[in-house]
Design a protein around this motif. Sequence first.
Motif, PDB file in Angstrom:
ATOM      1  N   GLU A 175       1.181  -1.551  -0.151  1.00  0.00           N
ATOM      2  CA  GLU A 175      -0.327   0.151   0.046  1.00  0.00           C
ATOM      3  C   GLU A 175       0.787   1.219   0.091  1.00  0.00           C
ATOM      4  OE1 GLU A 175      -2.912  -0.384   2.494  1.00  0.00           O
ATOM      5  OE2 GLU A 175      -3.835   1.734   1.157  1.00  0.00           O
ATOM      6  N   ILE A 179       1.306   4.496  -2.889  1.00  0.00           N
ATOM      7  CA  ILE A 179       0.801   5.553  -2.345  1.00  0.00           C
ATOM      8  C   ILE A 179       1.311   6.562  -3.225  1.00  0.00           C
ATOM      9  CG2 ILE A 179       0.107   7.590  -0.733  1.00  0.00           C
ATOM     10  CD1 ILE A 179      -1.179   4.843   1.004  1.00  0.00           C
ATOM     11  N   ALA A 182       1.356   7.445  -6.698  1.00  0.00           N
ATOM     12  CA  ALA A 182       0.115   7.883  -6.640  1.00  0.00           C
ATOM     13  C   ALA A 182       0.849   9.471  -6.898  1.00  0.00           C
ATOM     14  CB  ALA A 182      -0.925   7.647  -5.731  1.00  0.00           C
ATOM     15  N   GLN A 183       1.286   9.727  -5.180  1.00  0.00           N
ATOM     16  CA  GLN A 183       1.776  10.915  -5.138  1.00  0.00           C
ATOM     17  C   GLN A 183       3.037  11.761  -5.970  1.00  0.00           C
ATOM     18  OE1 GLN A 183      -0.282  12.065  -3.743  1.00  0.00           O
ATOM     19  NE2 GLN A 183      -1.321  11.509  -1.613  1.00  0.00           N
ATOM     20  N   ARG A 186       1.173  13.236  -9.101  1.00  0.00           N
ATOM     21  CA  ARG A 186       1.301  14.461  -8.641  1.00  0.00           C
ATOM     22  C   ARG A 186       2.213  15.098  -8.449  1.00  0.00           C
ATOM     23  NH1 ARG A 186      -4.174  15.673  -5.577  1.00  0.00           N
ATOM     24  NH2 ARG A 186      -3.534  14.277  -3.637  1.00  0.00           N
ATOM     25  N   PRO A 204       1.843  13.449   3.168  1.00  0.00           N
ATOM     26  CA  PRO A 204       0.768  12.753   1.872  1.00  0.00           C
ATOM     27  C   PRO A 204       1.090  11.639   1.662  1.00  0.00           C
ATOM     28  CG  PRO A 204       2.292  14.364   0.829  1.00  0.00           C
ATOM     29  CD  PRO A 204       2.638  14.390   2.478  1.00  0.00           C
ATOM     30  N   ILE A 207      -0.344  10.238   6.312  1.00  0.00           N
ATOM     31  CA  ILE A 207      -2.149  10.300   6.513  1.00  0.00           C
ATOM     32  C   ILE A 207      -2.968   9.884   5.477  1.00  0.00           C
ATOM     33  CG2 ILE A 207      -4.061  12.118   6.015  1.00  0.00           C
ATOM     34  CD1 ILE A 207      -2.000  14.874   6.932  1.00  0.00           C
ATOM     35  N   PRO A 208      -2.816   9.872   3.811  1.00  0.00           N
ATOM     36  CA  PRO A 208      -3.748   8.012   3.859  1.00  0.00           C
ATOM     37  C   PRO A 208      -3.058   6.691   4.321  1.00  0.00           C
ATOM     38  CG  PRO A 208      -2.770   9.636   2.058  1.00  0.00           C
ATOM     39  CD  PRO A 208      -1.491   9.716   2.872  1.00  0.00           C
TER      40      PRO A 208
ATOM     41  N   TYR C  92      -7.979   3.127  -7.438  1.00  0.00           N
ATOM     42  CA  TYR C  92      -8.378   3.933  -5.910  1.00  0.00           C
ATOM     43  C   TYR C  92      -7.336   4.287  -5.951  1.00  0.00           C
ATOM     44  CZ  TYR C  92     -10.921  -0.899  -6.577  1.00  0.00           C
ATOM     45  OH  TYR C  92     -12.131  -1.622  -6.622  1.00  0.00           O
ATOM     46  N   TYR C  95      -7.624   6.568  -1.841  1.00  0.00           N
ATOM     47  CA  TYR C  95      -6.899   6.104  -1.170  1.00  0.00           C
ATOM     48  C   TYR C  95      -5.687   7.627  -1.176  1.00  0.00           C
ATOM     49  CZ  TYR C  95      -9.973   2.896  -0.573  1.00  0.00           C
ATOM     50  OH  TYR C  95     -10.778   1.113  -0.393  1.00  0.00           O
ATOM     51  N   GLN C  96      -5.533   8.189  -1.440  1.00  0.00           N
ATOM     52  CA  GLN C  96      -4.398   8.876  -2.285  1.00  0.00           C
ATOM     53  C   GLN C  96      -4.628  10.329  -1.059  1.00  0.00           C
ATOM     54  OE1 GLN C  96      -4.045   9.510  -5.978  1.00  0.00           O
ATOM     55  NE2 GLN C  96      -4.843  11.481  -6.455  1.00  0.00           N
ATOM     56  N   LEU C  97      -6.137  10.539  -0.477  1.00  0.00           N
ATOM     57  CA  LEU C  97      -6.890  12.222  -0.550  1.00  0.00           C
ATOM     58  C   LEU C  97      -5.295  12.172   1.077  1.00  0.00           C
ATOM     59  CD1 LEU C  97      -9.568  11.729  -1.601  1.00  0.00           C
ATOM     60  CD2 LEU C  97      -8.221  12.803  -2.638  1.00  0.00           C
ATOM     61  N   PHE C  98      -5.489  13.574   1.228  1.00  0.00           N
ATOM     62  CA  PHE C  98      -4.642  13.814   1.994  1.00  0.00           C
ATOM     63  C   PHE C  98      -5.015  15.182   3.181  1.00  0.00           C
ATOM     64  CE2 PHE C  98      -1.241  16.170   1.473  1.00  0.00           C
ATOM     65  CZ  PHE C  98      -0.816  16.144   0.142  1.00  0.00           C
ATOM     66  N   ASP C 105      -6.276  19.954  -1.528  1.00  0.00           N
ATOM     67  CA  ASP C 105      -5.681  17.965  -2.273  1.00  0.00           C
ATOM     68  C   ASP C 105      -5.638  18.803  -3.624  1.00  0.00           C
ATOM     69  OD1 ASP C 105      -5.486  15.375  -3.014  1.00  0.00           O
ATOM     70  OD2 ASP C 105      -5.657  15.579  -0.830  1.00  0.00           O
ATOM     71  N   PHE C 108      -2.502  20.447  -4.377  1.00  0.00           N
ATOM     72  CA  PHE C 108      -1.161  19.798  -4.269  1.00  0.00           C
ATOM     73  C   PHE C 108      -0.803  20.080  -5.515  1.00  0.00           C
ATOM     74  CE2 PHE C 108       0.927  15.396  -3.899  1.00  0.00           C
ATOM     75  CZ  PHE C 108       2.347  16.082  -2.617  1.00  0.00           C
ATOM     76  N   PHE C 143     -12.139  13.359   3.314  1.00  0.00           N
ATOM     77  CA  PHE C 143     -12.747  12.263   3.611  1.00  0.00           C
ATOM     78  C   PHE C 143     -14.205  12.131   4.008  1.00  0.00           C
ATOM     79  CE2 PHE C 143      -8.101  13.006   5.187  1.00  0.00           C
ATOM     80  CZ  PHE C 143      -7.798  11.992   4.222  1.00  0.00           C
TER      81      PHE C 143
END
Lengths: 275, 290, 283
Positions: A175, A179, A182-183, A186, A204, A207-208, C92, C95-98, C105, C108, C143
């Motif tokens: 996981e 993540i 994914a970041q 971005r 970032p 937290i997720p 999915y 699950y990367q939102l923070f 967000d 970012f 969230f």
Amino acid sequence: MKNSIAFGQYCEGSSFLHKLDPRWKLVLAVLYIVTIFLCKNVFSFVLVGVTAVGLVLLSEIKPVLILRSLKPLIMIICITAVINIFWLKGETLLWQFGPVSIYLEGIFNALLIVVRVVLLVAVTTLVLTYTTTPIALTDGLEQLLAPLARIKLPVHEFSMMMTIALRFIPTLLEETEKIMNAQRARGADFSTGSLAKRAKALVPILIPLFISAFRRAEELAIAMECRCYTGGEGRTRMNVLHSSYRDVVAVLVMVAILAGVLVINRFAPGYSISM
Amino acid sequence: MNKIIEASHLSYAYPADEEGMAPHVALRDVSFSVNEGEFVAILGHNGSGKSTLAKLLCLVLEPDGGQLYIGGKNMTDENVSDEDVYAARRQVGMVFQNPDNQLVATIVEEDVAFGCENLGLPSEKIRKRVDSALATVGMTKYARHEAHRLSGGQKQRVAIAGAIAMRRKCIIFDESTAMLDPAGRKEVMETITKLNREEGVTVLHITHYMNEATMADRVIVMSDGCILMDGTPSEVFSRPEELWKANLDVPQTTELLWRMKKAGYDVRLDIFDPRLCAEEIARALDEKKD
Amino acid sequence: MAEIVIKDLTYVYGKGTPYEMKALDNVTVTFKDNMITGLIGHTGSGKSTLVQMLNGLLRPDSGEVFLDGKNIWDEPKEISKVRFKVGLVMQYPEYQLFDETVRRDIAFGPGNMGMKPDEIEKAVEEAARFAGLKPHLLEKSPFDLSGGQKRRAALAGVIAMHPEVLVLDEPAAGLDPGARREILQRIRDYQRESGKSVIIVSHSMEDMAMYCDRVVVMANGAPVIEGTPAEVFSRAEELYSVGLDVPEVTKVARALRDCGVDIGLDIYTVKFAASRLPGVIEQ
């Protein structure tokens, strides 16, 4: 394929060591560690060294793998060795330059400490990691500590926590990787900049990751409840550990080696070392 | 016929997160019953209350109002004991959406054994049940494998094996196919059908996939916390407009036939097999020609 | 203008370990500009690996990835710029939102690009509009959103970077039919309005048929079929042979031919099938 990080690194096999009861393996490892620390001279080190080689042969695991397990320790080993070489004062001065002096005893001591660390790590990894699944180890620990439950120590809870942790470590590692990707997609940058900047870049991810870990924990709790989990009381196990003649032999031999080291310490001559 | 689940006028609201906010009503006045050995599919958009219903049936949540009988025993009675709850939980099991979050042990067979171990069965008996459960779901080969390395479909089959090993009479699948790829979905659906047909296990299958619902004996459609439709797949899918309105879908075969019907052809809508659908279309076209 | 050309790309996972696996095997494929390309393949066909090649998350063992004629690995230090040009929405993505609010967000990515505050503001609002997030949702915590809204917020976070190419890995996975239709429709509208290139990876033949202009089918680490949905889905046997399926309606069309009614084999949506039946018009 995503799990390039081998956790636990259990090596499938059916050698003598693989077949030992995990409870006795724990006892064996503890005995071996005690023995190493009792070693006072070259002869006793030779004896524990031979024991280690014997264990490797019994495990039928490639020695290369065992050497690999020592890799992360190289730095620690080097630092301890250097400290011992330069700081330990002895009688036989070998070399001196200004305030720096090296004694034969220092070199000898460094050598023995290195041998001690190497043997310690190699044997515990061999017995407890390479030839024992983490699950078997947890089970062994739980049953070994079971008497402590009588004095209200949460042995079952501890072992259930270990079981779940072992189960979820690979999942959470995967996981984390997702993540991070994914970041990164971005434009997040985890590898350059000052320490403070890098620490900030972790937010970032963390937290997720935490949110997802909590969600998993909640779902797992519900799932366990649905599967009639009500704690350790009244719970049985499918795999009950059985000791066999092997375990008895192994432990007796290890006790004999320990006794041997004590005897050597007492009667055989040789360099004694101090830590 | 024995009723394994009987719900009458169930309601449930999630308490508000903050003070002053209204609680979130998830279920209102839901009544239905499930016979032993039935295969029931539950359809509904996200937030329609179907997962809440599943949690009530597994006794994870307690309803705010209404009555719930599991195996003939009233679970909403005031003096229902913990033992009664455990006894009911032994009968009704659940397989969740995320296959990763329900497997407890690292090794497949140890996870399957987890439930039986909780029941306090002797170890030889657990061994037997685990082996036969793994055989039923076709996972014997993977008994000693690490669960996290399996595919999604295989993980769900392990979870199913865990429920079979506990000899559950009824298994609720809470969107257990939602996170799987088509191959995994097929694997799981085949296992579910086999369980129902061959082992006589009562199945409640919550899903978004219409073609999975066509395999059931009965379909319950939920919308905004209420039961919108309850009938055979044929009855339910013959009303596509209502399903679309509830943010759901119909199988493509039904949609095509519905379009024909709109154009004045005399066709049935409750055909889900492509071949039978083609025959029906050919027949209708032929009829029109004459 | 943004075309991605992939040439002789090979990638092996876990080289030198017992888990070694060739994920991509000499792949050559072009993702054309100004259209939606669907990338189909069963699990393990290499499509997810290929996706991570497009924006430089993975570096090929051999072969090249060209973005607008430029090899993206010419300057490895500048790879993050490629990631802004090729926006990737992972599986999915909720699950990367923070961040504390949806607005922050979404901001970012643009912030990482070094956009000015007023530009960021504009980019966020525009992306939220494309993703169908109402303005009041922007001030909420991510969230507190529903599953479908979270998914669309994550999508907005990538659109806000103004990528030349938008790549989405299973954008509709796990959503109910209504939310599925909504997000796919929004992606399509975004493509039509912006004229940019969009690549969708999916298992769902039905979705691919409905929303893609072009389809690339992957199997065993390489593309096996390419073409318009009509061309691809008319080759059902080849799709079956690589473990894939065709939309149900395509099967109906094939069965119809066996019944003596030929409406063509290039059928891939219900509407299309209906339009070929006498007297059934598109509603």
